[in-house]
Structures are given as C-alpha cells and as structure tokens.
Write a protein that holds these residues in place. Structure first.
Motif, PDB file in Angstrom:
ATOM      1  N   LEU A   5       0.836  -1.211   0.000  1.00  0.00           N
ATOM      2  CA  LEU A   5       0.000   0.000   0.000  1.00  0.00           C
ATOM      3  C   LEU A   5       0.869   1.258   0.000  1.00  0.00           C
ATOM      4  N   SER A   6       1.977   1.210   0.758  1.00  0.00           N
ATOM      5  CA  SER A   6       2.893   2.364   0.769  1.00  0.00           C
ATOM      6  C   SER A   6       3.437   2.600  -0.631  1.00  0.00           C
ATOM      7  N   LEU A   7       3.775   1.504  -1.311  1.00  0.00           N
ATOM      8  CA  LEU A   7       4.300   1.614  -2.674  1.00  0.00           C
ATOM      9  C   LEU A   7       3.249   2.242  -3.595  1.00  0.00           C
ATOM     10  N   LEU A   8       1.987   1.806  -3.404  1.00  0.00           N
ATOM     11  CA  LEU A   8       0.898   2.356  -4.222  1.00  0.00           C
ATOM     12  C   LEU A   8       0.751   3.864  -3.991  1.00  0.00           C
ATOM     13  N   VAL A   9       0.887   4.273  -2.737  1.00  0.00           N
ATOM     14  CA  VAL A   9       0.765   5.701  -2.403  1.00  0.00           C
ATOM     15  C   VAL A   9       1.893   6.499  -3.056  1.00  0.00           C
ATOM     16  N   LEU A  10       3.082   5.878  -3.125  1.00  0.00           N
ATOM     17  CA  LEU A  10       4.235   6.587  -3.690  1.00  0.00           C
ATOM     18  C   LEU A  10       4.283   6.484  -5.216  1.00  0.00           C
ATOM     19  N   LEU A  11       3.434   5.626  -5.789  1.00  0.00           N
ATOM     20  CA  LEU A  11       3.475   5.369  -7.229  1.00  0.00           C
ATOM     21  C   LEU A  11       3.299   6.630  -8.089  1.00  0.00           C
TER      22      LEU A  11
END
Lengths: 487, 145
Positions: A5-11
């Motif tokens: 989810l963190s990766l998705l937010v930073l995407l």
C-alpha cells in the motif's frame, strides 16, 4: 500488505519522475532507459516532497492533499508526455535488450549481488524495523510528530526540543514517510523501510545503468562494488538520510557530466542536475554544501568560459562577421544553460528557504556558535590535523570492505589509464570532480567550526559524509578511467 | 606494452570482482549470524514502546512538554545508553509530546534503570513520585508550581 500500500501511495510520485526525466532526457538506448527509470524514481520521490511541504503548510499534516497533488502532477506530466509522443519526440518506455553472453554474465553477477544485498537489508530491517539511532532521533521521529500531532504539527519544529533531535533538518525523508502514513492512516514502520530500500536500489541502479551505456562489464562491476560496501548497506537499513543524499549527489554529478557529452537537450540535462542538487539540499543540511559547491564551481567555470569567449570576441573583432556572431551565440548558449540549471534547482531550493526562514528552529551548529569562538577554532591548527587524520583514516576504511577500497580503485585507475576526453567532456568532468572536492572541503570547514567536541563529531559522522560522495566518485572514476575498448 | 596493460587491467577488474563477492559473502554470513526469529519485535524501539505503554496513556492531557531525568541528574554512574539512547527512545515513543531534560515542566519522567527511584532523588530534584511503572521508569510531579 502495508508495504504494498505504501508503494501504491508513492506510485504517482515515482511515475511523475519517470515521465519528467523521459521528457527532458531523450536517450532511447536500452541502458539509457533503465538509467532514466532509476533517475526518474528518485527525482520523482524527492520532487513530490516539495509539493508535500506546501500542502502541509496549506492543509495540515493528516490530509491526503499531498497524494492528490502528486496525482495532479502525474496527470500534467502524462499529458505533456503524450503530446511529445504524438509529435514523435519520445517513445513508449519499453525496454528491449539484445541479450548475449557479454551482457548476460555481468547482469547475472549483478543480480546475485542485488539479491544478497536485499537479504542483508531485510535481515537487519526485520530485526530493527524502526531503523537505527539517527532514524528514531531525526527522520522517523519528525514524521511521527507530523503525523501524530494533527492540527499541532508545528510542534515538530519547536525550539523547546533537545538539539539532538535536529528539528532544523530538511524534510524530504519525513515528508515521504508522512505521505504514506497519511494515506494509510497508520504510522507503520514499513513505509520508511520501503523508502530506504527504494533509494538504495535506485542509487545502485542509476550508477550501473549510466555506466552500462558504455559497457555492461564496467557497469556491473561499479554496481557490485557499491552493493558490496557493507557500511553503505548498513546506512540504507538504518533508514537514515545518507543513502538518499548520496543518490541525489550521484544524480546531479552524473547529469552534469552527461550534459558535457550530450549533443542535444543539454539545457534539459542541466535543469535536471539543478533539481538533483536542490533535492540533495532538501534532504539533509550536508546536502546544502553539495548544492553550494556545485553552484560555486559551476559559476567559476562559467565565468572562465565567458572570459575566454570575450577575449576571443576582441580578437575576432576584425574578422568576418560570422566568426563574431558565432562567439556571441556560444556565450548566449553558455548563459542559457546556467540559467536552466538554476531553474531546475529553484523549486527544492525555494522550498528549503521557506522551511529554514519560517519554520525551522536555529540549528545546533549555529546556535552554539560565537564569533570569537569561531575565530579561535580557525586559528587552532591541532583541529586541522585532527580533521585531516580522521578523514584520511575514514577514507582508508571507506565502506568497510574486507580490503581498503581506495588503494584498490587507484590501482584500477592506473592500470586502466585515462581515456581520451572530448572537449565538452573535459569541462563537465572538471566541474564534477571539483564539486566533489569542494563539498569535501566544506565538510572539513564544518568540522573546523563545530560547537560540539570535535573528536566525538568526527567519530559519529566522518564515515557517513564520505559515503555520501562515494557513489558519485565511483561513477566519475569509471567514466574517466575505463574505456570500452580496453576490455 | 599495451597488451600487458590490458592484461593488468583485466587482472585488477577480476580482483575487484572477487573483493565485491567476498565483501558481500562476509556480510551475508554476518546477516545469517545476527538473524534470530525469536528476536523479531525485540528491537530497542519496540521494547521501549512496550515499556512506556502505560506511561504514554497516563501522560494524555498532562501537557505538550514533559520533563525527563535519569541517573546523570542525581549523580549516579551512567552510560551513553542511559543518557542518550533511552532519552531519544523516550522522545520517539512519546511523540508528539516534547520531552525536555530537567524538571522545569510540571510532570517529569524519571528513568533510573536498575536502581529504581529512591526518595532522596525526589528531595534532590524537587519532585515527588506520582506513579511507578517498573524497570526504573516513574512519573514524577514537580513540587514547586
């Protein structure tokens, strides 16, 4: 799950950076695209925190405003990229390689090294999810303050806080962590862990892919050497700002060097270099020194070039008109390139300025300083000796390899021999080398004036300062001393 | 001569590759040595978080700035861990409350490790005991307003 989810937010930030770099740097080679991918990821993450800072000022810490701003920036860049694509100026970001044994073996060795480095990173991280001392004292602590204090987020910069927590340090890392936490609604340690891993592998990826444009073997060797520096891996797993800072210094140096080699879009490359150095300053106070060094050395070289051109203009005053016009045009180009670099660095520099002027409390380096004390320190030659000895000792143990790496690299440089440099390259490589040297001198000057006990200050930071410059120095060494044909 | 130099370069590159592999191998062995699945969630910050959990609840509504004293403030023998690490961990765990060394705040955290809080510390510092959380961690109230 929270890592994903963190990766998705930073995407959105990652993709914005990739599109921005692809628009500015028109290299369509396979390795060039990989290089632009890693460069874009790091620059995108960094640049998104400039937007994040102003969203913090406008909307507070626990809103999703920063994420929406990232999406808006991505939409704008995507539109620009699609327009450029329709004009045939950029190509889809697909990477195609013609695999052969010469590429496969170095890639395999690099892949194995990267897998080993990931295992090492994860083993430390799983045992220490909150990072090390500096992470919980500065970077993750600041993010916690911003996230937990809600409407009172400015508490994070209170001058009542002990100097050890460095409330005056720039906010790139805490704001990236805050971005993920705000979107997830949870202050999970997975977010700073992910950010640390992204910067580690972006640094290695950027160094490798940039050198791979000339040869995969030297690229893989440089990448492996960086991955194999035990202390560099430690710093990444500690979740401190030194590895992200080393990424931005590497990016700035590499883009500056490339601007001297490229035949087109040189101003774009310099604008990206300015952005990278600006983000270095926005990462850590040490980065401000690298920004100043890059700007000072750049200004010095620019002045020299302009003086040369003025002299040539005077000499050619009697010559046919085209020679005169050519000189004026070249001087104009030099000035416009310098302006591009300044323009690129302006957003992070302006963000830093607003932070330092209106929010940050006085730092411990200035607050504990008096003019008389500074003058006394400047005249104390034992301090010079102590700093030189400590820096040399740390240079000898750089990265904590099983063998001292600096002598090994010097032998390598001697055996490989300096390759023949093109005219434009000489200037940009001189700028790059001098920038690193002046940054190092700047670090020395800070030690000279430190209000803290000097031996303590050197013991806890000298190795990290050298490692901040190491990837960029490694890149320069491989660019200057190894020619494709020698292998 | 050029041929010899080329061979030397190849040799040096080979040596650097070996150095990289040995360095990574050593670090991998180190990672394997420190790895202990029983040590998960046993890092300093997590343990400190658990140790201060009750104190954290009790501090709600007691102000934005809380004091902090430890062995060094009462002249007890102390180490860098007592003076720096535990102080910074306390700040990390209790953020967004600001933890300030000394007894200027109305409420003060005491961290006296193995020896625990002793009544003479209270008279020395001008504080009285409000709550004892074990492990030498106490909540103190300043005597003078």
């Amino acid at each position: 799950m929270s890592t994903l989810l963190s990766l998705l937010v930073l995407l959105p930030a990652l993709l914005s950076g990739i599109f921005l770099v692809d628009l500015a740097w028109r290299d369509t080679s396979g390795a060039g695209r990989v290089c632009k991918f890693f460069l874009g990821c790091g620059l995108g993450l960094g640049a998104s925190t400039c937007l994040g800072y102003f969203s913090l000022l406008a909307f507070g810490a626990r809103r999703l405003a920063s994420f929406w701003l990232d999406l808006a920036a991505l939409a704008v860049l995507l539109i620009l990229w699609l327009r450029a694509w329709r004009r045939g100026e950029v190509q889809p970001l697909l990477i195609s390689f013609s695999f052969n044994r010469r590429i496969l073996l170095p890639l395999l060795a690099l892949g194995l090294s990267a897998a080993a480095a990931l295992l090492i990173f994860l083993s430390f991280t799983m045992l220490n999810p909150n990072g090390d001392f500096d992470a919980w004292t500065m970077w993750n602590l600041r993010a916690r303050f911003l996230f937990r204090a809600g409407a009172d987020w400015q508490t994070a910069f209170s001058d009542q806080m002990h100097w050890m927590f460095h409330a005056d340090y720039p906010l790139l890392l805490p704001l990236l962590t805050l971005k993920a936490w705000s979107a997830l609604g949870l202050d999970t340690p997975r977010a700073p862990i992910l950010i640390a891993a992204l910067f580690l592998f972006c640094s290695v990826g950027l160094l490798t892919a940039y050198l791979a444009r000339v040869g995969w073997l030297r690229a893989a060797l440089a990448g492996m050497l960086l991955l194999a520096a035990p202390r560099y891996l430690d710093l990444a797993a500690f979740q401190v700002a030194d590895v992200p800072l080393s990424f931005f210094i590497l990016a700035g140096i590499l883009l500056g060097v490339e601007s001297g080699r490229a035949h087109t879009h040189r101003s774009n490359l310099l604008a990206l270099a300015g952005l990278a150095f600006g983000l270095a300053a926005w990462t850590k106070n040490d980065g401000i020194l690298s920004l100043l060094a890059a700007a000072l050395v750049g200004a010095g070289l620019l002045l020299r070039q302009l003086l040369d051109k003025t002299r040539n203009l005077r000499r050619s005053a009697e010559s046919p008109l085209y020679a005169h016009a050519g000189q004026v045009d070249a001087a104009g180009q030099t000035i416009s390139r310098a302006a591009a670099a300044l323009l690129g660095g302006a957003p992070p520099f302006f963000t830093l300025l607003v932070f330092k002027l209106f929010l940050a409390p006085p730092g411990d380096m200035l607050a504990g300083q008096t003019l008389a004390g500074a003058v006394q320190k400047l005249g104390d030659f034992s301090r010079y000796a102590l700093i030189t000895r400590a820096l040399l000792e740390n240079l000898w143990q750089l990265g904590e390899y099983p063998l001292p790496i600096v002598p090994c690299l010097l032998v390598f440089a001697w055996s490989a021999g300096r390759r023949k440099l093109a005219a434009g390259e000489t200037n940009s490589l001189a700028w790059a080398g001098l920038t690193l040297a002046v940054t190092l001198l700047g670090y020395g000057a800070v030690y000279l004036l430190t209000p803290h006990p000097l031996d303590w200050h050197l013991q806890y930071s000298a190795d990290r300062l050298l490692l901040q410059l190491y990837p960029a120095a490694l890149c320069l060494l491989f660019v200057v001393f190894l020619e494709k044909e020698t292998l | 001569m050029a041929q010899i130099k080329r061979w030397v370069t190849r040799l040096v590159i080979g040596a650097l590759l070996i150095l990289a592999f040995v360095s990574l191998g050593q670090k991998l062995l180190w990672a394997q040595r420190i790895w202990n699945s029983a040590a998960l969630s046993q890092d300093q910050a997590t343990l400190w978080e658990q140790r201060l959990a009750r104190l954290k609840r009790d501090l709600a509504g007691k102000g934005a700035v809380i004091g902090y004293v430890s062995e060094i403030d009462v002249g007890m023998p102390n180490s860098l861990i007592d003076t720096n690490t535990e102080f910074t961990l306390t700040q990390y765990v209790l953020a967004p409350i600001i933890i300030q060394r000394g007894v200027t705040a109305q409420w003060v955290i005491g961290n006296f490790g193995g020896v625990g809080f002793k009544p003479e510390f209270g008279s020395q510092l001008g504080v009285s005991l409000a709550e004892d959380y074990g492990y030498g961690i106490v909540l103190l109230r300043r005597n003078a307003p």
